[in-house]
Design a protein around this motif. Structure first.
Motif, short mmCIF file in Angstrom:
data_model
loop_
_atom_site.label_atom_id
_atom_site.label_comp_id
_atom_site.label_asym_id
_atom_site.label_seq_id
_atom_site.Cartn_x
_atom_site.Cartn_y
_atom_site.Cartn_z
N ASN A 105 10.84 -4.79 1.05
CA ASN A 105 9.90 -4.86 -0.01
C ASN A 105 8.55 -3.79 0.31
OD1 ASN A 105 9.14 -6.45 2.36
ND2 ASN A 105 7.82 -7.49 0.96
N ASP A 106 8.99 -2.91 1.44
CA ASP A 106 7.61 -2.14 1.88
C ASP A 106 7.96 -0.40 1.46
OD1 ASP A 106 6.27 -4.11 2.93
OD2 ASP A 106 7.31 -4.02 4.85
N ILE A 107 6.86 0.40 1.41
CA ILE A 107 6.83 1.62 1.30
C ILE A 107 6.37 2.29 2.47
CG2 ILE A 107 6.66 3.61 -0.43
CD1 ILE A 107 6.81 1.66 -2.63
N TYR A 108 6.84 3.22 3.05
CA TYR A 108 6.13 3.93 4.48
C TYR A 108 5.69 5.35 3.80
CZ TYR A 108 6.60 0.28 7.64
OH TYR A 108 6.27 -0.96 8.44
N TYR A 109 4.70 5.85 4.47
CA TYR A 109 4.46 7.16 4.47
C TYR A 109 4.47 7.72 5.99
CZ TYR A 109 2.47 11.87 4.14
OH TYR A 109 2.09 13.40 3.98
N LYS A 110 5.63 8.52 6.18
CA LYS A 110 6.13 8.83 7.52
C LYS A 110 6.12 7.42 8.35
CE LYS A 110 3.44 13.27 7.76
NZ LYS A 110 2.45 14.08 8.52
N ASP A 111 5.50 6.98 9.16
CA ASP A 111 5.48 5.94 10.04
C ASP A 111 4.50 4.80 9.85
OD1 ASP A 111 8.11 6.38 11.36
OD2 ASP A 111 6.83 7.78 12.87
N LYS A 112 3.81 4.86 8.65
CA LYS A 112 2.80 3.89 8.29
C LYS A 112 3.05 3.43 7.00
CE LYS A 112 -0.75 6.23 11.37
NZ LYS A 112 -2.08 6.73 11.54
N LYS A 113 2.82 2.18 6.87
CA LYS A 113 3.00 1.48 5.43
C LYS A 113 1.80 1.94 4.45
CE LYS A 113 3.79 -2.98 5.67
NZ LYS A 113 3.89 -4.57 5.80
N ILE A 114 2.36 2.06 3.66
CA ILE A 114 1.34 2.52 2.23
C ILE A 114 1.34 1.31 1.19
CG2 ILE A 114 2.78 4.09 1.03
CD1 ILE A 114 0.40 6.13 0.76
N SER A 115 2.31 0.82 1.05
CA SER A 115 2.42 -0.26 0.03
C SER A 115 3.36 -1.50 0.31
CB SER A 115 3.09 0.47 -1.45
OG SER A 115 3.12 -0.44 -2.33
N SER A 116 3.26 -2.59 -0.33
CA SER A 116 4.19 -3.63 -0.26
C SER A 116 4.45 -4.32 -1.66
CB SER A 116 3.70 -4.62 0.70
OG SER A 116 3.85 -4.20 2.10
N ILE A 117 5.64 -4.84 -1.91
CA ILE A 117 5.47 -5.55 -3.18
C ILE A 117 6.32 -6.85 -2.76
CG2 ILE A 117 7.15 -5.56 -5.30
CD1 ILE A 117 6.18 -2.17 -3.39
N ALA B 62 -1.05 1.17 9.18
CA ALA B 62 -0.68 1.73 7.84
C ALA B 62 -1.78 2.92 7.63
CB ALA B 62 -1.76 0.50 6.99
N THR B 63 -1.45 3.35 6.21
CA THR B 63 -2.19 4.34 5.89
C THR B 63 -2.66 4.22 4.40
OG1 THR B 63 -2.29 6.82 6.08
CG2 THR B 63 -0.28 5.90 5.14
N SER B 64 -3.60 5.25 3.78
CA SER B 64 -3.68 5.03 2.40
C SER B 64 -3.57 6.73 1.87
CB SER B 64 -5.18 4.69 2.15
OG SER B 64 -6.06 5.45 2.84
N LEU B 65 -3.51 6.56 0.37
CA LEU B 65 -3.68 8.27 -0.06
C LEU B 65 -4.74 8.86 0.12
CD1 LEU B 65 -2.26 7.01 -3.93
CD2 LEU B 65 -0.97 8.58 -1.97
N SER B 66 -5.98 8.05 0.27
CA SER B 66 -6.99 8.96 0.41
C SER B 66 -7.38 9.35 1.87
CB SER B 66 -8.38 7.86 0.00
OG SER B 66 -8.55 6.97 0.89
#
Length: 207
Positions: A67-79, A107-111
């Motif tokens: 249930n996770d989405i990662y950008y490279k090796d950092k989590k950006i989203s969970s459902i 973790a990371t964020s779009l911004s």
């Protein structure tokens, strides 16, 4: 608090939930389907934000079962999805404009990635509209969804260890695919047949 994880709701992130009427065909697919929808929306923003770059940064967006989405090796989203009586409640978290420093380097964020701000309302609206549209043809597009998530899977090329009786086994496994039921299939070193892994709590992932 869900599955032993804590959600830190900082201002600037997307944090919302909604419910849908439960149907038999959704029960075992809804979490993976929801991850697919959210991933596609995030991917659209990444493509737009990196359109002036020589490299398509959306290739760095990966689905991590279950249930996770990662950008490279950092989590950006969970459902997270939970059945309550005859309804399925879907909770969505996306790191958008929020500060994720307090989560250390996990973790990371779009911004943070693109150094710009995004419309929270617009992201939520796109997720809801896409979810509703795609849900109506879920059965027809299920194979395509699985292909997309298998092709962009965070577990690819990573070592997996299985936990049994509170201890991790020495034997190493590798990701093979998500099957039609949305279950994770792995294969052990030297094995000829795949093994089904039913819970993320029983696996340890290493580079």
């Amino acid at each position: 608090l869900k599955r032993g994880n804590i959600w830190i709701s900082d201002k600037g992130g997307v944090f919302f939930s909604f419910w849908i009427q439960d149907r038999y065909e959704l029960q075992k697919k809804i979490e993976i389907f929801s991850c697919y929808i959210v991933s596609e929306i995030i991917k659209g923003y990444i493509k737009e934000s990196s359109k002036n770059n020589s490299k398509d940064e959306s290739q760095n967006l990966k689905y991590k079962w279950p249930n996770d989405i990662y950008y490279k090796d950092k989590k950006i989203s969970s459902i997270f999805c939970e059945k309550v009586r005859n309804k399925i409640i879907i909770g969505v978290r996306i790191n958008v404009n929020n500060n994720v420093d307090k989560i250390e380097n996990k973790a990371t964020s779009l911004s943070e990635i693109f150094n710009q701000k995004y419309s929270i309302e617009e992201i939520i609206e796109k997720i809801m509209c896409t979810f509703q549209k795609k849900k109506e043809c879920l059965a027809k597009e299920w194979e395509e969804i699985l292909f997309s998530l298998n092709s962009n899977n965070f577990l690819k090329n990573k070592k997996i260890k299985i936990q049994k009786n509170g201890k991790y086994l020495e034997k190493e496994y590798r990701f093979t695919r998500l099957n039609r039921a949305g279950k994770l299939l792995i294969i052990g070193k030297g094995d000829k047949e795949e093994t089904r892994c039913d819970t993320s709590k029983s696996i340890l992932i290493e580079n």
